[in-house]
Enzyme design. Structure first.
Site, PDB file in Angstrom:
ATOM      1  N   CYS A  17       0.842  -1.191   0.000  1.00  0.00           N
ATOM      2  CA  CYS A  17       0.000   0.000   0.000  1.00  0.00           C
ATOM      3  C   CYS A  17       0.875   1.238   0.000  1.00  0.00           C
ATOM      4  O   CYS A  17       1.879   1.287   0.702  1.00  0.00           O
ATOM      5  CB  CYS A  17      -0.894  -0.016   1.240  1.00  0.00           C
ATOM      6  SG  CYS A  17      -1.969   1.419   1.353  1.00  0.00           S
ATOM      7  N   HIS A  63      -9.209  -3.532  -2.033  1.00  0.00           N
ATOM      8  CA  HIS A  63      -8.227  -2.778  -1.248  1.00  0.00           C
ATOM      9  C   HIS A  63      -8.621  -1.297  -1.191  1.00  0.00           C
ATOM     10  O   HIS A  63      -8.606  -0.680  -0.120  1.00  0.00           O
ATOM     11  CB  HIS A  63      -6.841  -2.977  -1.889  1.00  0.00           C
ATOM     12  CG  HIS A  63      -5.716  -2.246  -1.233  1.00  0.00           C
ATOM     13  ND1 HIS A  63      -4.674  -2.888  -0.594  1.00  0.00           N
ATOM     14  CD2 HIS A  63      -5.461  -0.915  -1.119  1.00  0.00           C
ATOM     15  CE1 HIS A  63      -3.836  -1.968  -0.125  1.00  0.00           C
ATOM     16  NE2 HIS A  63      -4.293  -0.764  -0.425  1.00  0.00           N
ATOM     17  N   GLU A  64      -8.998  -0.738  -2.326  1.00  0.00           N
ATOM     18  CA  GLU A  64      -9.361   0.684  -2.375  1.00  0.00           C
ATOM     19  C   GLU A  64     -10.667   0.966  -1.635  1.00  0.00           C
ATOM     20  O   GLU A  64     -10.803   1.979  -0.952  1.00  0.00           O
ATOM     21  CB  GLU A  64      -9.466   1.176  -3.823  1.00  0.00           C
ATOM     22  CG  GLU A  64      -8.182   1.084  -4.629  1.00  0.00           C
ATOM     23  CD  GLU A  64      -6.969   1.619  -3.898  1.00  0.00           C
ATOM     24  OE1 GLU A  64      -7.059   2.699  -3.298  1.00  0.00           O
ATOM     25  OE2 GLU A  64      -5.927   0.935  -3.915  1.00  0.00           O
ATOM     26  N   HIS A  66     -10.010   1.276   1.929  1.00  0.00           N
ATOM     27  CA  HIS A  66      -9.517   2.629   2.249  1.00  0.00           C
ATOM     28  C   HIS A  66     -10.681   3.590   2.445  1.00  0.00           C
ATOM     29  O   HIS A  66     -10.693   4.390   3.381  1.00  0.00           O
ATOM     30  CB  HIS A  66      -8.683   3.187   1.091  1.00  0.00           C
ATOM     31  CG  HIS A  66      -7.230   2.832   1.140  1.00  0.00           C
ATOM     32  ND1 HIS A  66      -6.430   3.130   2.210  1.00  0.00           N
ATOM     33  CD2 HIS A  66      -6.430   2.214   0.242  1.00  0.00           C
ATOM     34  CE1 HIS A  66      -5.194   2.712   1.973  1.00  0.00           C
ATOM     35  NE2 HIS A  66      -5.158   2.149   0.773  1.00  0.00           N
TER      36      HIS A  66
HETATM   37 ZN    ZN Z   1      -3.612   1.149  -0.180  1.00  0.00          ZN
END
Ligand code: ZN
Length: 172
Positions: A94, A137-138, A141
């Site tokens: 990341c 993953h995004e 976030h």
């Molecule tokens: Zn990330």
């Protein structure tokens, strides 16, 4: 256009959730442009979420380009996963977790995503493998989560200890 600073763990601002975009205003278009500029000018960067960038009040926006020539920009606004299938267990890193931290993370292998594109048009995408992992993953976030939150307590503590040492070494 302008680059935007990428926030670094353990910055607590990484815990903010992305605010829903109500309309694609010039402000939103500018934000998306700046996010792409930051993506394309950062080494080894495949995707960014607004919540990992230095925005005072980040929106629910992610920009992605996993093509080797960086020629396939994808922008997802207010994205949500509406179907999940299968499982993958692959290495992740990341831009907001320093020190070359890479760990395997369990993710869904196939997903269907509903979102708006950067013009505000509704879209649905079916993705699998690397791209599916990337989107998950995004979206983490944008929900205030990092991939290291998904690791076992032991692995997580090891990473925290190593990163604390790195920060101290840098500061001294
Ligand atoms: Zn990330």
């Amino acid at each position: 256009m302008a680059m935007v600073k990428i926030l670094q763990y353990p910055n607590l601002r990484l815990r903010k959730k992305g605010k829903k975009v109500e309309a694609i205003t010039p402000e939103i278009t500018q934000i998306i442009d700046d996010m792409f500029e930051t993506l394309y000018n950062t080494d080894n960067c495949a995707a960014l979420a607004a919540t990992q960038l230095d925005f005072a009040d980040p929106y629910h926006i992610t920009v992605i380009d996993i093509s080797p020539e960086k020629s396939n920009p994808i922008c997802l606004v207010n994205a949500e996963i509406i179907e999940r299938k299968g499982e993958q267990y692959e290495q992740e890193g990341c831009m907001s977790v320093p020190g070359g931290t890479y760990e395997k993370v369990k993710r869904d292998n196939k997903i269907k995503v509903r979102a708006l594109d950067q013009k505000g048009e509704p879209i649905e995408r079916e993705e699998e493998g690397y791209m599916a992992k990337c989107i998950q993953h995004e979206l983490d976030h944008l929900d205030g989560k990092l991939f290291i939150d998904r690791l076992s307590g032991l692995k997580r503590r090891r990473i925290d200890t190593r990163l604390t040492k790195l920060r101290k070494a840098k500061a001294s």
